[in-house]
Enzyme design. Sequence first.
Site, PDB file in Angstrom:
ATOM      1  CG  ASP C  44      39.709   7.563  -0.341  1.00 45.81           C
ATOM      2  OD1 ASP C  44      39.850   6.273  -0.924  1.00 45.81           O
ATOM      3  OD2 ASP C  44      38.348   8.125   0.066  1.00 45.81           O
ATOM      4  CE1 TYR C 160      38.126  21.966   5.984  1.00 44.70           C
ATOM      5  CE2 TYR C 160      38.693  23.609   3.852  1.00 44.70           C
ATOM      6  CZ  TYR C 160      38.526  23.472   5.999  1.00 44.70           C
ATOM      7  OH  TYR C 160      38.304  23.859   6.444  1.00 44.70           O
ATOM      8  CB  SER C 163      33.776  19.368   6.238  1.00 40.18           C
ATOM      9  OG  SER C 163      33.766  18.094   6.771  1.00 40.18           O
TER      10      SER C 163
END
Lengths: 262, 262, 262, 262
Positions: C44, C160, C163
């Site tokens: 990725d 992110y 998360s």
Amino acid sequence: TDLFLTETFSKYFMKSGAKATGFTVLGDRNELADMDFVISVGGDGTLLDTVSLVGEYEVPIVGINTGRMGFLATIAKEDVEKAVQVLFDGDFTIQDRILIHLEADQKLFNGVPYGLNEFTIHKRDTSSMIIVHTYIDGEYLNSYWADGLIVATPTGSTGYSLSCGGPLISPSAKNFVITPVSPHNLNVRPMIVSEESEITFSIEGRSKKFLISLDSRSTAVDASVKLKVKREKFVARLVKFHDYSFFDTLRKKLNWGFDMRN
Amino acid sequence: TDLFLTETFSKYFMKSGAKATGFTVLGDRNELADMDFVISVGGDGTLLDTVSLVGEYEVPIVGINTGRMGFLATIAKEDVEKAVQVLFDGDFTIQDRILIHLEADQKLFNGVPYGLNEFTIHKRDTSSMIIVHTYIDGEYLNSYWADGLIVATPTGSTGYSLSCGGPLISPSAKNFVITPVSPHNLNVRPMIVSEESEITFSIEGRSKKFLISLDSRSTAVDASVKLKVKREKFVARLVKFHDYSFFDTLRKKLNWGFDMRN
Amino acid sequence: TDLFLTETFSKYFMKSGAKATGFTVLGDRNELADMDFVISVGGDGTLLDTVSLVGEYEVPIVGINTGRMGFLATIAKEDVEKAVQVLFDGDFTIQDRILIHLEADQKLFNGVPYGLNEFTIHKRDTSSMIIVHTYIDGEYLNSYWADGLIVATPTGSTGYSLSCGGPLISPSAKNFVITPVSPHNLNVRPMIVSEESEITFSIEGRSKKFLISLDSRSTAVDASVKLKVKREKFVARLVKFHDYSFFDTLRKKLNWGFDMRN
Amino acid sequence: TDLFLTETFSKYFMKSGAKATGFTVLGDRNELADMDFVISVGGDGTLLDTVSLVGEYEVPIVGINTGRMGFLATIAKEDVEKAVQVLFDGDFTIQDRILIHLEADQKLFNGVPYGLNEFTIHKRDTSSMIIVHTYIDGEYLNSYWADGLIVATPTGSTGYSLSCGGPLISPSAKNFVITPVSPHNLNVRPMIVSEESEITFSIEGRSKKFLISLDSRSTAVDASVKLKVKREKFVARLVKFHDYSFFDTLRKKLNWGFDMRN
């Protein structure tokens, strides 16, 4: 060595066509007083029932799982033979797990007013949320506007409390965690209190009735009931083999081992 | 009754044009051995500094806040006069708060290797996340893929750990909480362990350096460093007046009192 | 059919001792104008770099992963041969993914001011948290007290932002999500806004500098900088085979398939 | 200008001893076709009822709150006079809010099969959790093991979904959010999908019955029922005064304005 079977289990056993002999059917709970071990065969749910059966007799419990590895029933059925040997050899330790005791101004839960995992208060089906005024050792903590409230033991921290955002608690940490269920006030967070705490509740809500539960047993009560939870006087004593690790179980059951997202 | 001022404070005091006399400037930390109280004037941050100063002398600390009410500096400056009276009357209790002690294979934090709130490990600025292999009393717990990891005391549970999803911990609960910062593995949850635990770490990451901190003091270290945290041998002793309630403070500072959304 | 290799890749390719011929080394980005596909070989992260290379040319990108299945690089290297056939047969669809464009009053990010995943603002290493005043289409939204702030695209919602507590966003939902990093105010929640929104920021903090990033590229800027993000004028066009399912990938990479805890 | 009152409201009005005349009691819903505005007096709950009444007639709704400011009933009762003037002057805009429509293979919800906030599926009282197999436009998304599942509109994102960890959604973002209630699988996250999506469900559980709801109306159904939600063909049209800001309301009602913890 004598072998006892619970009545339910022995009936189930006989019905299955097994031709075993040499065991006694457990008659009265008093007989537990002389037992060395109680063996729970099933899953974590069965072990919770076993804890209710054993109660104040504090007989060490051996948890055998017939399906997937559990948090409590940690011995695979493939390892039963080995497990019996370990028991005879005395090659194990016993881990005490606290229970949560419910005190109410009415008789509830058929004289088994304790749980290994958690006590919960919950709104009923179609009613709107409830307000649970909560006190720690008589001091006002908070009024939770929520679908419900959980007080979990360290053992119960991997159960419903975890689904509702509660932390994990190591068995050696001496606490309860108070975890609200879908709280309306976004600032509210799970709260860790000492296992020596007495936690009292009064409930408000549009509905007259709400639900309370100890582990998987639940009952409807009136809003007028007085409820207090605290540590039970006795504990559940779980047999733990030397190769067992709570953290290993955590990692496996919560899929910590491997981060697929990376 | 003798009054001592720290050197920094006395300079600041004189510069402000105040004409007070009758105090002594604190020379050596040894002089703390004979003190009855240390008075911290400022906010929670100042009180953290005061704890670093007092350290192993365990002199009871009185926290006066000059701004908003703190979690630690709980006496409003308007109440200072009353507070002095309370101290003379002995009409207070002392609450022991555990400290977290850092042990490393190199000298760090100028010989003040403890904190009242938390120990943290954090990736540096522009680097990608780190892997923190974590052990409790030598037993492997987990490898956290995250921006960082926090080990907070009950006192620190209302600080950075709370911002990262950690639970609140009552001062009477004897624990640390291990809270990951922006963990990559979505299954990972804050973990409560006994305050008797020793927690060791080894760190992996693309960057050679990472950051560690105790309360507000931080430093960069190499990935090769060996780190262990555990309870400090001494405690911080906070003076608590009888009308003070930790839960009141929680409710006020976290806005629990009133649910605006309803 | 002509085959081009980037200069970096071709050098790496030759060094590996491969004796391939019949390809051209990509000289100028203008040459992208005539290409049918760009093939990204890696993970990725490599595909994010490919998007930076392709940019406004909007050449459809084929993502081949050499390691684990990615969210973007979805074709296993074992399936490369089949993939080439699929491309020749035209048996695929193209999925447009929006990019996030950064506008600043100074030149940043070497003339590649866009990202496929996210834009972030972050405090620097040792500084305390920052305050990010945020406006949507000129209207004041909030002042985030936090370690940082993320604005993610649907594509970036699995990165992110996830998360840090952000939701997943289906590629077909036309949004950005604004997700704070370790926010101090516990009431703050991720916020979904239309992809047509213009989001502007001004930053406050004790430190003079802070960090901003687009995908994996980051840079330090002064607090005085003016920052605005909005949808990029062009898109990334990802080649999607018919047997590909975003939801399948989600379930696999987030371990949804199987609940170990039960 | 003619004034109509609902039958319930007019009875309540007369009973209160008010001697107003000059209004007509609303007889048939057809009469809504000719109305310029419907004025909802109460709170957000009353406005949800008003939306059920108005339905496909799409008459612009003016929300007056008699208690605290709401997310929907945004005009304080003190400002009613000014509000009437604003309506006559035409000095407002109209904000369309999507509704969520439920399609089932049996008649449910008395012919009002839509909600402004959310559709929910929930386990019943004493039963254990349910499994909700979920499909987006026919494609399999996930099987949620949970107490329940919410599909909320942007308007509903500030309600029950928010209590269960869902994100905020700006009214201009064209989405639904799928938010699980106390999910057992810790990896599961709220999911944003386009408002054009059709979401279908099949439910599994030990109990034969479970609960579904649209806003505050709920009913028990059999596990065999087929359920699909999608955007309703018509919208709710809310009158918005020029000084109204959704973000202001958010900040006030979620207490974003001021961080007490600092």
